[in-house]
Design an enzyme around this catalytic site. Structure first.
Site, PDB file in Angstrom:
ATOM      1  N   LYS A 170       5.759   3.663  17.046  1.00  0.00           N
ATOM      2  CA  LYS A 170       5.736   2.584  16.050  1.00  0.00           C
ATOM      3  C   LYS A 170       6.921   2.732  15.107  1.00  0.00           C
ATOM      4  O   LYS A 170       7.111   3.791  14.499  1.00  0.00           O
ATOM      5  CB  LYS A 170       4.419   2.617  15.266  1.00  0.00           C
ATOM      6  CG  LYS A 170       4.289   1.459  14.282  1.00  0.00           C
ATOM      7  CD  LYS A 170       2.870   1.280  13.832  1.00  0.00           C
ATOM      8  CE  LYS A 170       2.736   0.178  12.800  1.00  0.00           C
ATOM      9  NZ  LYS A 170       1.362   0.023  12.331  1.00  0.00           N
TER      10      LYS A 170
ATOM     11  N   SER B  11       5.758   5.066   8.691  1.00  0.00           N
ATOM     12  CA  SER B  11       5.109   4.756   7.415  1.00  0.00           C
ATOM     13  C   SER B  11       6.031   5.165   6.282  1.00  0.00           C
ATOM     14  O   SER B  11       6.632   6.239   6.328  1.00  0.00           O
ATOM     15  CB  SER B  11       3.784   5.507   7.298  1.00  0.00           C
ATOM     16  OG  SER B  11       2.817   4.873   8.076  1.00  0.00           O
TER      17      SER B  11
ATOM     18  N   ASN C  71       5.207   5.968   3.276  1.00  0.00           N
ATOM     19  CA  ASN C  71       4.502   6.646   2.176  1.00  0.00           C
ATOM     20  C   ASN C  71       4.323   8.145   2.359  1.00  0.00           C
ATOM     21  O   ASN C  71       3.609   8.781   1.602  1.00  0.00           O
ATOM     22  CB  ASN C  71       3.140   5.984   1.966  1.00  0.00           C
ATOM     23  CG  ASN C  71       3.290   4.501   1.656  1.00  0.00           C
ATOM     24  OD1 ASN C  71       4.083   4.135   0.802  1.00  0.00           O
ATOM     25  ND2 ASN C  71       2.570   3.670   2.376  1.00  0.00           N
ATOM     26  N   THR C  72       4.945   8.702   3.385  1.00  0.00           N
ATOM     27  CA  THR C  72       4.966  10.156   3.558  1.00  0.00           C
ATOM     28  C   THR C  72       6.430  10.553   3.514  1.00  0.00           C
ATOM     29  O   THR C  72       7.205  10.134   4.388  1.00  0.00           O
ATOM     30  CB  THR C  72       4.308  10.559   4.904  1.00  0.00           C
ATOM     31  OG1 THR C  72       2.932  10.200   4.859  1.00  0.00           O
ATOM     32  CG2 THR C  72       4.446  12.056   5.167  1.00  0.00           C
TER      33      THR C  72
ATOM     34  N   ASN D 264       6.097  -1.490  11.367  1.00  0.00           N
ATOM     35  CA  ASN D 264       5.303  -1.009  10.232  1.00  0.00           C
ATOM     36  C   ASN D 264       5.643  -1.840   8.981  1.00  0.00           C
ATOM     37  O   ASN D 264       6.389  -2.818   9.063  1.00  0.00           O
ATOM     38  CB  ASN D 264       5.595   0.484  10.011  1.00  0.00           C
ATOM     39  CG  ASN D 264       4.349   1.242   9.574  1.00  0.00           C
ATOM     40  OD1 ASN D 264       3.646   0.790   8.662  1.00  0.00           O
ATOM     41  ND2 ASN D 264       4.072   2.369  10.196  1.00  0.00           N
TER      42      ASN D 264
ATOM     43  N   ASN E 296       0.838  -1.207   0.000  1.00  0.00           N
ATOM     44  CA  ASN E 296       0.000   0.000   0.000  1.00  0.00           C
ATOM     45  C   ASN E 296       0.863   1.243   0.000  1.00  0.00           C
ATOM     46  O   ASN E 296       1.982   1.239   0.514  1.00  0.00           O
ATOM     47  CB  ASN E 296      -0.974  -0.013   1.195  1.00  0.00           C
ATOM     48  CG  ASN E 296      -0.412   0.699   2.417  1.00  0.00           C
ATOM     49  OD1 ASN E 296      -0.521   1.919   2.543  1.00  0.00           O
ATOM     50  ND2 ASN E 296       0.224  -0.065   3.309  1.00  0.00           N
TER      51      ASN E 296
ATOM     52  N   PHE F 264      -1.485   8.344   4.210  1.00  0.00           N
ATOM     53  CA  PHE F 264      -2.292   9.000   5.243  1.00  0.00           C
ATOM     54  C   PHE F 264      -3.506   9.737   4.677  1.00  0.00           C
ATOM     55  O   PHE F 264      -3.642  10.953   4.834  1.00  0.00           O
ATOM     56  CB  PHE F 264      -1.461   9.988   6.078  1.00  0.00           C
ATOM     57  CG  PHE F 264      -0.368   9.377   6.906  1.00  0.00           C
ATOM     58  CD1 PHE F 264      -0.309   8.007   7.136  1.00  0.00           C
ATOM     59  CD2 PHE F 264       0.613  10.187   7.474  1.00  0.00           C
ATOM     60  CE1 PHE F 264       0.711   7.450   7.912  1.00  0.00           C
ATOM     61  CE2 PHE F 264       1.637   9.647   8.253  1.00  0.00           C
ATOM     62  CZ  PHE F 264       1.682   8.279   8.468  1.00  0.00           C
TER      63      PHE F 264
HETATM   64  C1  FMN Z   1      -3.423  -1.095   3.572  1.00  0.00           C
HETATM   65  C2  FMN Z   1      -2.591  -0.808   4.785  1.00  0.00           C
HETATM   66  C3  FMN Z   1      -2.642   0.439   5.376  1.00  0.00           C
HETATM   67  C4  FMN Z   1      -1.868   0.717   6.510  1.00  0.00           C
HETATM   68  N1  FMN Z   1      -1.946   1.949   7.091  1.00  0.00           N
HETATM   69  C5  FMN Z   1      -1.235   2.190   8.227  1.00  0.00           C
HETATM   70  C6  FMN Z   1      -1.348   3.434   8.886  1.00  0.00           C
HETATM   71  O1  FMN Z   1      -2.123   4.315   8.500  1.00  0.00           O
HETATM   72  N2  FMN Z   1      -0.579   3.639   9.981  1.00  0.00           N
HETATM   73  C7  FMN Z   1       0.273   2.696  10.488  1.00  0.00           C
HETATM   74  O2  FMN Z   1       0.935   2.925  11.499  1.00  0.00           O
HETATM   75  N3  FMN Z   1       0.366   1.486   9.890  1.00  0.00           N
HETATM   76  C8  FMN Z   1      -0.362   1.222   8.789  1.00  0.00           C
HETATM   77  N4  FMN Z   1      -0.270  -0.008   8.191  1.00  0.00           N
HETATM   78  C9  FMN Z   1       0.686  -1.011   8.725  1.00  0.00           C
HETATM   79  C10 FMN Z   1       0.025  -2.027   9.652  1.00  0.00           C
HETATM   80  O3  FMN Z   1      -0.501  -1.400  10.791  1.00  0.00           O
HETATM   81  C11 FMN Z   1       1.044  -3.099  10.082  1.00  0.00           C
HETATM   82  O4  FMN Z   1       2.071  -2.478  10.815  1.00  0.00           O
HETATM   83  C12 FMN Z   1       1.657  -3.835   8.900  1.00  0.00           C
HETATM   84  O5  FMN Z   1       0.708  -4.028   7.880  1.00  0.00           O
HETATM   85  C13 FMN Z   1       2.216  -5.200   9.288  1.00  0.00           C
HETATM   86  O6  FMN Z   1       1.200  -6.043   9.791  1.00  0.00           O
HETATM   87  P1  FMN Z   1       0.458  -7.164   8.896  1.00  0.00           P
HETATM   88  O7  FMN Z   1       1.525  -7.962   8.217  1.00  0.00           O
HETATM   89  O8  FMN Z   1      -0.357  -7.933   9.893  1.00  0.00           O
HETATM   90  O9  FMN Z   1      -0.398  -6.436   7.931  1.00  0.00           O
HETATM   91  C14 FMN Z   1      -1.042  -0.300   7.053  1.00  0.00           C
HETATM   92  C15 FMN Z   1      -1.006  -1.566   6.454  1.00  0.00           C
HETATM   93  C16 FMN Z   1      -1.779  -1.837   5.340  1.00  0.00           C
HETATM   94  C17 FMN Z   1      -1.738  -3.216   4.735  1.00  0.00           C
END
Ligand code: FMN
Length: 366
Positions: A226, A186, A188-189, A255, A115, A119
């Site tokens: 985080k 993150s 992406n910023t 993350n 992704n 934000f």
């Molecule tokens: C589509 C998507 C959007 C995410 N958006 C955020 C976010 O806004 N803020 C954040 O701290 N982590 C975000 N994450 C990261 C997740 O919170 C997590 O740290 C990461 O996906 C690893 O866990 P997983 O393998 O169980 O998905 C996002 C993950 C995905 C897949």
């Protein structure tokens, strides 16, 4: 096979990924759906799972990771599914649209997602309104679920002024927060991850913790940070030490990653953004071990990244996580995942002779 993997998942996966996400969140706001999903565990099957962490009672250690409910519109659904806690956000102080679409990609053969949302947020006021509305639906919830709020900075805010952004969101959102998570990880910023540099991070966390104390003098709201999985071990530990010196009391690891381990899903693997899901598991688990070795039991670690099964969850706890979170596995496995993780975790603890989850935290870390 569950109803989800047999019927619902093929229908959702036939849609463009973000559209499927929007429809899912919309459905989860409906009281009838929340009622249908509600799962009440038999207390004996999850007896080993409750914990008090950072002054908060958690009925179980399985949480919803940030990013799935960015706008805080589906809180009763997360409680109904059986989560012990849900992290809302990332929230930015001012509303912003995020990156252009498409920005969400399934890597099905890898059980992964890329992704680059960047934000997209209704802003702190909007999220506060959404949460106030869902709290009126509190009677729909079955478990006393804890709520964390994950905060970030607006795209146009330069890093020198980032602390002002975090503080503004705290001013608005503190009444709704069981804990705050500072997101500096993150991918992406642009420039966000630079906030993990130790001097910058220490100052940022100090500002945030100071403001949380001012705004909430009688109720302690713990602040967690985080972190990204893409740092060297040395940088990672320096960041974590700086976060703790600044007053953070827990670490969320990790993350998404910008690394691209060997992937099988074809074209989508070339998309820019953060990779999550199964390919992140090994890295996130070793970061957890590294942190536990460094921090011991005194600083709770929230383990997140690639947890799909009760075995994965148990491994992460034994690698030092006090709590765990899931996102990508929920997309692939559906709502029954939470029950599977909880009953499976309790069963594994029982088999190994543990009477409480707390006894298993970090036992695999030398
Ligand atoms: C589509 C998507 C959007 C995410 N958006 C955020 C976010 O806004 N803020 C954040 O701290 N982590 C975000 N994450 C990261 C997740 O919170 C997590 O740290 C990461 O996906 C690893 O866990 P997983 O393998 O169980 O998905 C996002 C993950 C995905 C897949």
């Amino acid at each position: 096979m569950s109803v989800y993997t047999r019927a619902l998942r093929p229908a959702l996966f036939a849609l463009e990924a973000e559209r499927a996400h929007e429809l899912t969140i919309a459905a989860l706001q409906r009281p009838s759906v929340v009622s249908a999903l509600r799962w009440r565990p038999d207390a004996r099957t999850v007896a080993r799972l409750p914990q008090n962490v950072l002054g908060l009672d958690f009925v179980n250690p399985v949480g919803l990771a940030a990013g799935l409910d960015k706008q805080g519109t589906a809180v009763p659904a997360w409680a109904a599914l059986g989560f012990g806690f849900a992290e809302i956000g990332t929230v930015t102080p001012t509303p912003q649209p995020g990156n252009p679409k498409p920005r969400l990609f399934r890597l099905r053969a890898d059980r992964a997602i890329i992704n680059r949302f960047g934000f997209n947020s209704e802003g702190a006021d909007g999220v506060a309104r959404n949460m106030a509305a869902t709290i009126r639906l509190k009677s729909d919830t079955t478990t006393p679920m804890r709520i964390g709020i994950n905060i970030g900075k607006n795209k146009d805010t330069p890093n020198e002024r980032a602390a002002e952004d975090y503080v503004r969101s705290i001013d608005v959102l503190h009444p709704h927060a069981g804990y705050f998570a500072i997101n500096v990880s993150s991918p992406n910023t642009a420039g966000l991850r630079d906030l993990q540099e130790r001097h910058t991070l220490r100052t940022l966390v100090e500002r945030v913790v100071g403001r949380v104390r001012e705004q909430s003098p009688t109720r302690t709201i713990p602040v967690l940070v985080k972190i990204s999985p893409d740092m060297t071990d040395g940088d990672l530990l320096r960041s974590v030490d700086a976060a703790l010196e600044g007053g953070a009391v827990g670490i969320i690891a990790t993350n998404t990653t910008v690394a691209r381990p060997a992937l099988r899903s074809g074209r989508a693997t070339a998309e820019a953004g953060g990779l999550s899901g199964a390919p992140l598991k090994a890295t996130a688990n070793s970061v957890c071990q590294l942190l536990f070795r460094h921090l011991g039991k005194g600083v709770p670690i929230v383990g997140v990244g690639g947890i799909f099964s009760a075995d994965d969850a148990y491994e992460r706890i034994r690698s030092g996580a006090t709590l765990i979170q899931v996102y990508t596995s929920l997309v692939y496995e559906g709502p029954g995942l939470v029950r599977k993780l909880l009953t499976g975790l309790d069963g594994r603890l029982a088999n190994d002779g543990f009477t409480q989850i707390d006894e298993a935290i970090g036992v695999d870390v030398q």
